[in-house]
Motif scaffolding. Structure first.
Motif, mmCIF file in Angstrom:
data_model
loop_
_atom_site.group_PDB
_atom_site.id
_atom_site.type_symbol
_atom_site.label_atom_id
_atom_site.label_comp_id
_atom_site.label_asym_id
_atom_site.label_seq_id
_atom_site.Cartn_x
_atom_site.Cartn_y
_atom_site.Cartn_z
ATOM 1 N N MET A 341 0.953 -1.130 -0.496
ATOM 2 C CA MET A 341 0.520 0.012 -0.133
ATOM 3 C C MET A 341 0.929 1.283 -0.240
ATOM 4 O O MET A 341 1.891 1.263 0.732
ATOM 5 C CB MET A 341 -1.020 -0.402 0.979
ATOM 6 N N ASP A 342 0.660 1.396 -1.299
ATOM 7 C CA ASP A 342 1.573 2.894 -1.448
ATOM 8 C C ASP A 342 1.101 4.438 -0.419
ATOM 9 O O ASP A 342 0.437 4.284 -0.074
ATOM 10 C CB ASP A 342 1.577 3.239 -2.723
ATOM 11 N N ASP A 343 2.236 5.550 -0.530
ATOM 12 C CA ASP A 343 1.940 6.297 0.309
ATOM 13 C C ASP A 343 0.946 6.573 1.749
ATOM 14 O O ASP A 343 -0.276 7.341 1.743
ATOM 15 C CB ASP A 343 1.174 7.168 -0.926
ATOM 16 N N PHE A 344 0.736 5.733 1.683
ATOM 17 C CA PHE A 344 0.547 5.468 3.666
ATOM 18 C C PHE A 344 -0.001 6.372 5.114
ATOM 19 O O PHE A 344 1.087 6.759 4.719
ATOM 20 C CB PHE A 344 0.939 3.920 4.341
ATOM 21 N N ALA A 398 9.911 2.782 4.827
ATOM 22 C CA ALA A 398 9.681 4.765 4.278
ATOM 23 C C ALA A 398 10.421 4.809 4.070
ATOM 24 O O ALA A 398 11.747 5.089 3.024
ATOM 25 C CB ALA A 398 10.325 5.037 6.193
ATOM 26 N N GLU A 399 9.770 6.067 3.232
ATOM 27 C CA GLU A 399 9.665 6.444 2.409
ATOM 28 C C GLU A 399 10.553 7.709 1.394
ATOM 29 O O GLU A 399 10.181 8.818 3.414
ATOM 30 C CB GLU A 399 8.512 6.892 1.098
ATOM 31 N N GLY A 400 11.240 8.392 0.947
ATOM 32 C CA GLY A 400 11.974 10.171 1.707
ATOM 33 C C GLY A 400 12.816 9.708 2.470
ATOM 34 O O GLY A 400 12.503 11.368 2.851
HETATM 35 CA CA CA Z 1 5.166 6.666 -3.146
#
Ligand code: CA
Ligand code: C2E
Ligand code: CA
Length: 443
Positions: A341-344, A398-400
């Motif tokens: 699930m992206d951009d959660f 964790a992104e970014g």
């Molecule tokens: Ca994302």
């Protein structure tokens, strides 16, 4: 019942029907244009402002699918009633499309009066609609506003201005409202050419796939990569996905484009043993219904083992049509691919779907990670998502991640995977091979 009365009513009825919408009893586009032409040429209008509001129920399709057509009609009729209640008797509200309305308000004294009406409309439309089944629907209306004589004097161009403003509002997300601005004409022209260019680009191979490292948060070992698309436009240079993916989605071109991405990603990674790859899937690919088949043929054509492919999906895919989405997700799981699930944390806050849908991982949106150093709130959100992932047996990515201190916080709270400029930027296949070789030497 063929009495004289019936015959007498006939022509009147057909005239009425030709100019009105049966579901809402509102005037249709034809009558609206007639009314608008009359109002614009009336001498009283000369010194006053006339405002055209173009409105669109953003999530009408979903509501229709969720609650059925009869409830859809009820939502339209209720919306019509609310719009009528906001205006004076000599103003006009028309239904001009499936979920589109035009409201023409005359004799407004100044911009304050327009603003006041806009706020009344927003307030009226933000009240949920109770359905006979006991369910409650939350329609979300976007609005575009154009003014005469400021933006245009002719009926056609005034409607066009209001619709351009509505398009801008839709881009800004549910419930947004925009006034017409002159640059919208240029933007629309630009969008149209870009759409034409996009068609050509698919054939002439102008897309590039970059790969961004995803690493184990504890050991920083490279586990896989996320495939991220770029477009090398012959005149405009390299374009980021935000500049063309939305256009590709609106025009349906995201279907062949998404197929290309899947094929290319699987092919590249099949030649880099042990690396996994994740691919972003658009909501439009989901709706199209052929996603499972497309993924299956990409895996077969490239001989990539299914467990090395992950599909990144955003929450918006799930709220549209829950049963259908569940079928597709289960079909994908049967192939053996992973789902994340992206951009959660950025979408709809109903957490129920997390238990229902077969996700393997959650990706914490980079907005929260970016604020980790400065904001206690962001830290609390990140920790809550990590706890949620653990409780549901899902991995958390964790992104970014851009700084060492962000990495330290994530590590301390036992985040599983990290991705971000601190670990590596999106890079070409060639650069990725160098990145892998360099790490081998270092270890
Ligand atoms: Ca994302
Ligand atoms: P996303 O899925 O959230 O992808 C991550 C985005 O964050 C990427 O932007 C990536 O370059 C950027 N990013 C990664 N690390 C950092 C960091 O440390 N700091 C900052 N500030 N940004 C970082 P990009 O490549 O511009 O992609 C934007 C969005 O476009 C993606 O967001 C994804 O939703 C969409 N997208 C990209 N490729 C595809 C594709 O092939 N198909 C579809 N449907 N959408 C795609
Ligand atoms: Ca992603």
């Amino acid at each position: 019942m063929s009495d004289a009365n019936e015959v007498a009513r006939g022509p009147w009825q057909s005239e009425y029907l030709a100019l009105h919408d049966p579901v809402t009893s509102l005037p249709n586009r034809l009558l609206m244009m007639e009314f608008l032409a009359g109002a614009l040429s009336s001498p009283q209008e000369g010194r006053r402002t006339l405002a055209v509001f173009a409105l669109d129920i953003d999530n009408f399709r979903q509501l229709n699918e969720m609650y059925g057509l009869a409830s859809g009609d009820l939502i339209l009729a209720e919306t019509a009633r609310r719009l009528r209640r906001c205006v004076r008797d000599n103003d006009l509200v028309a239904r001009v499309g499936a979920d589109e309305f035009i409201l023409v308000a005359t004799g407004l004294a100044d911009s304050k009066a327009v603003d006041g009406l806009h706020r009344r409309l927003q307030a009226a439309l933000s009240v949920p609609v109770a359905l006979p089944s006991g369910a409650v629907a939350y329609p979300q209306a976007d609005m575009g506003i154009a003014l005469a004589p400021l933006d245009a004097h002719e009926p056609d161009s005034l409607i066009h201005c209001a619709e351009l403003a509505l398009n801008r509002a839709k881009d800004e997300g549910p419930g947004a409202c925009c006034y017409f601005a002159a640059d919208m004409n240029d933007e629309m022209a630009g969008r149209r050419t870009l759409e034409g260019d996009l068609r050509r680009a698919i054939v002439s191979d102008e897309f590039v796939l970059l790969f961004q490292p995803r690493c184990d948060a504890r050991t920083l070992e490279l586990l896989g990569v996320e495939a991220l698309i770029r477009w090398d436009h012959p005149q405009l240079g390299r374009l980021a996905p935000d500049e063309f993916v939305p256009i590709a989605e609106k025009s349906g071109l995201v279907i062949p484009l998404g197929e290309w991405v899947l094929r290319k990603a699987c092919d590249t990674i099949s030649r880099l043993p042990e690396l996994n790859v994740s691919v972003n899937v658009s909501v439009v690919q989901f709706r199209n219904g052929e996603l499972v088949g497309t993924v299956e043929s990409a895996l077969r054509a490239t001989s990539l083992p299914a467990h090395r492919l992950e599909l990144e999906i955003t929450e918006s895919v799930l709220i549209e049509n829950t049963d259908k989405a569940l079928d597709i997700l289960e079909g994908l799981k049967k192939l053996g691919v992973r789902l994340s699930m992206d951009d959660f944390g950025t979408g709809y806050s109903s957490l129920g779907y997390l238990r229902t849908f077969p996700f393997d991982a959650l990706k914490i949106d980079r907005r929260f990670v970016g604020d980790l150093d400065q904001s206690k709130g962001a830290l609390a959100i990140v920790q809550a998502i990590l706890g949620l992932g653990r409780a549901l047996g899902m991995q958390v990515v964790a992104e970014g991640v851009e700084t060492e201190s962000q990495l330290a916080v994530l590590k301390a709270d036992s985040c599983d995977e990290v991705q971000g400029f601190y670990l590596g930027r999106p890079m070409t296949e060639e650069a990725l091979r160098a990145y892998i070789a360099e790490r081998r030497l270092a270890s």
